[in-house]
Design an enzyme around this catalytic site. Structure first.
Site, PDB file in Angstrom:
ATOM      1  N   LYS A  97      86.017  30.141  58.200  1.00 48.41           N
ATOM      2  CA  LYS A  97      85.411  30.835  59.346  1.00 48.41           C
ATOM      3  C   LYS A  97      84.499  31.966  58.866  1.00 48.41           C
ATOM      4  O   LYS A  97      83.424  32.206  59.431  1.00 48.41           O
ATOM      5  CB  LYS A  97      86.516  31.381  60.254  1.00 48.41           C
TER       6      LYS A  97
ATOM      7  N   LYS B 239      83.014  42.877  63.152  1.00 56.51           N
ATOM      8  CA  LYS B 239      84.352  42.679  62.565  1.00 56.51           C
ATOM      9  C   LYS B 239      84.329  41.511  61.581  1.00 56.51           C
ATOM     10  O   LYS B 239      84.854  41.598  60.462  1.00 56.51           O
ATOM     11  CB  LYS B 239      85.340  42.417  63.719  1.00 56.51           C
TER      12      LYS B 239
HETATM   13  P1  NAD Z   1      87.827  38.591  74.279  1.00 59.22           P
HETATM   14  O1  NAD Z   1      87.828  40.054  73.986  1.00 59.22           O
HETATM   15  O2  NAD Z   1      86.999  38.047  75.395  1.00 59.22           O
HETATM   16  O3  NAD Z   1      89.338  38.065  74.521  1.00 59.22           O
HETATM   17  C1  NAD Z   1      90.468  38.597  73.896  1.00 59.22           C
HETATM   18  C2  NAD Z   1      91.579  38.716  74.934  1.00 59.22           C
HETATM   19  O4  NAD Z   1      92.772  39.167  74.292  1.00 59.22           O
HETATM   20  C3  NAD Z   1      91.257  39.729  76.032  1.00 59.22           C
HETATM   21  O5  NAD Z   1      91.347  39.094  77.305  1.00 59.22           O
HETATM   22  C4  NAD Z   1      92.321  40.813  75.858  1.00 59.22           C
HETATM   23  O6  NAD Z   1      92.760  41.382  77.074  1.00 59.22           O
HETATM   24  C5  NAD Z   1      93.435  40.015  75.199  1.00 59.22           C
HETATM   25  N1  NAD Z   1      94.383  40.872  74.458  1.00 59.22           N
HETATM   26  C6  NAD Z   1      94.114  41.862  73.574  1.00 59.22           C
HETATM   27  N2  NAD Z   1      95.272  42.384  73.112  1.00 59.22           N
HETATM   28  C7  NAD Z   1      96.276  41.715  73.721  1.00 59.22           C
HETATM   29  C8  NAD Z   1      97.690  41.809  73.654  1.00 59.22           C
HETATM   30  N3  NAD Z   1      98.306  42.723  72.866  1.00 59.22           N
HETATM   31  N4  NAD Z   1      98.419  40.966  74.420  1.00 59.22           N
HETATM   32  C9  NAD Z   1      97.813  40.053  75.214  1.00 59.22           C
HETATM   33  N5  NAD Z   1      96.468  39.921  75.311  1.00 59.22           N
HETATM   34  C10 NAD Z   1      95.721  40.744  74.568  1.00 59.22           C
HETATM   35  O7  NAD Z   1      87.430  37.894  72.888  1.00 59.22           O
HETATM   36  P2  NAD Z   1      86.907  36.396  72.658  1.00 59.22           P
HETATM   37  O8  NAD Z   1      85.420  36.394  72.670  1.00 59.22           O
HETATM   38  O9  NAD Z   1      87.682  35.454  73.502  1.00 59.22           O
HETATM   39  O10 NAD Z   1      87.337  36.208  71.117  1.00 59.22           O
HETATM   40  C11 NAD Z   1      88.690  35.981  70.710  1.00 59.22           C
HETATM   41  C12 NAD Z   1      88.685  35.633  69.228  1.00 59.22           C
HETATM   42  O11 NAD Z   1      87.909  34.448  69.026  1.00 59.22           O
HETATM   43  C13 NAD Z   1      88.085  36.712  68.319  1.00 59.22           C
HETATM   44  O12 NAD Z   1      88.802  36.774  67.110  1.00 59.22           O
HETATM   45  C14 NAD Z   1      86.674  36.207  68.095  1.00 59.22           C
HETATM   46  O13 NAD Z   1      86.136  36.689  66.869  1.00 59.22           O
HETATM   47  C15 NAD Z   1      86.887  34.701  68.082  1.00 59.22           C
HETATM   48  N6  NAD Z   1      85.728  33.887  68.483  1.00 59.22           N
HETATM   49  C16 NAD Z   1      84.979  34.186  69.560  1.00 59.22           C
HETATM   50  C17 NAD Z   1      83.887  33.396  69.893  1.00 59.22           C
HETATM   51  C18 NAD Z   1      82.984  33.704  71.075  1.00 59.22           C
HETATM   52  O14 NAD Z   1      81.895  33.114  71.163  1.00 59.22           O
HETATM   53  N7  NAD Z   1      83.355  34.583  71.986  1.00 59.22           N
HETATM   54  C19 NAD Z   1      83.609  32.249  69.139  1.00 59.22           C
HETATM   55  C20 NAD Z   1      84.423  31.929  68.067  1.00 59.22           C
HETATM   56  C21 NAD Z   1      85.492  32.748  67.749  1.00 59.22           C
END
Ligand code: NAD
Length: 293
Positions: A171, A239
């Protein structure tokens, strides 16, 4: 079909949990955001009041959290996955975090009889919504095979790439290439617009030649329109570039292009664009040439 506890229902986790419901699994989700919980209920899933409740009785636990601190809290907390999942449960962490933290979750999970996979994804929000994510998996072959129905419900390409933590290394390589591609597409747009050529037609031509990429395919229209709604937030790519540079240091290799991309993303963040889509690297490229809008 499995009983699945799903923690982290944000931009990515929300559609992924929805697809698991659609595939016939019994999904119970938890997120800190009430809106996120309401979305899962609307999609036909159940919601819980905490991690322990979401994990109770689950055969599979999936997590999709922002970064290392949230994964550590959800895995290792008193109310967390390791303290509450039954031995034998398959734990699939889809979050993008450091390889070290993934290895720690796998090690401490195994000590409690859990079967842990790191399974970060690529494909963006659109890939999650369309259930065509690419998934890079670290762990054992046996656990990877057991997780195949979950991967098939949310992704199209999924590969076992090595032992615990290996998924995160792949990744990191992915984020290096994606970040660099955005930086170069941004510079191409600034160049074409400043030189007075038709940038939209120019990008169409680029997308048909050797410069073709998924970034050009799915993002060129929104970049030209300066629509930077996330998507994938600059803060999260910042990050990830930290993970890239750390992984490179750990492997004893130089990644000069990666270092430059990390600085451009840091600049986007420093200019207050952390909440925008990472295609906002275009704003940094414009700023460097005095062409801010
Ligand atoms: P996001 O911030 O939209 O979602 C994360 C969720 O986790 C939030 O809804 C938040 O409320 C929840 N959360 C945080 N702490 C928590 C806890 N202690 N208990 C329960 N829920 C909790 O982020 P995202 O864009 O969905 O990304 C998530 C992961 O996927 C990240 O590591 C990101 O790097 C990776 N990612 C994102 C994308 C993208 O395009 N958005 C693509 C590939 C990978």
């Amino acid at each position: 079909m499995s009983t699945i506890g799903f923690i982290g229902l944000g931009i990515m986790g929300s559609p992924m949990a929805g697809h698991l419901v659609g595939a016939g699994h019994d999904v119970t989700g938890f997120d800190l955001s009430e809106d996120a919980l309401a979305r899962l209920r609307a999609a036909g899933g159940n919601t819980a009041g905490g991690v322990a409740e979401a994990v109770a009785g689950a055969e599979v636990v999936a997590t999709m959290l922002p970064a290392d601190p949230q994964v550590e809290a959800v895995m290792f907390g008193e109310d967390g996955v390791l303290a509450n999942a039954e031995p034998g449960v398959l734990v699939i962490d889809f979050s993008t975090i450091t390889p070290q933290t993934s290895r720690k979750v796998a090690r401490e999970g195994a000590a409690r009889g859990l079967r842990v996979l790191d399974a970060p994804v690529s494909g963006g929000e659109k890939g999650a919504v369309d259930a065509v994510l690419s998934i890079m998996v670290g762990g054992s072959r046996e656990d990877f095979d057991a997780a195949a129905p979950v991967f098939a419900a949310v992704g199209k390409t999924y590969e076992l790439v090595g032992p615990a933590g290996a998924g995160q290394v792949v990744k990191a390589a992915n984020q290096l290439v994606v970040g660099g591609t955005y930086a170069l597409v941004a510079e191409a747009i600034v160049l074409m617009e400043a030189a007075g050529v038709d940038a939209a037609a120019g990008l169409d031509v680029l997308a048909g030649g050797l410069a073709a990429s998924r970034v050009l395919d799915i993002k060129r229209a929104s970049m030209l329109a300066r629509d930077f709604r996330p998507g994938f937030r600059v803060d999260l790519h910042h990050k990830d570039m930290g993970i890239v540079l750390d992984a490179a240091r750990g492997a004893g290799v130089a990644v000069p292009m990666g270092a430059l991309v990390a600085q451009l993303i840091a600049s986007a963040r420093a200019q207050g664009h952390g909440g925008l889509d990472h295609s906002a690297l275009l704003k940094v490229a414009e700023n460097l040439s005095g062409r801010d809008r």
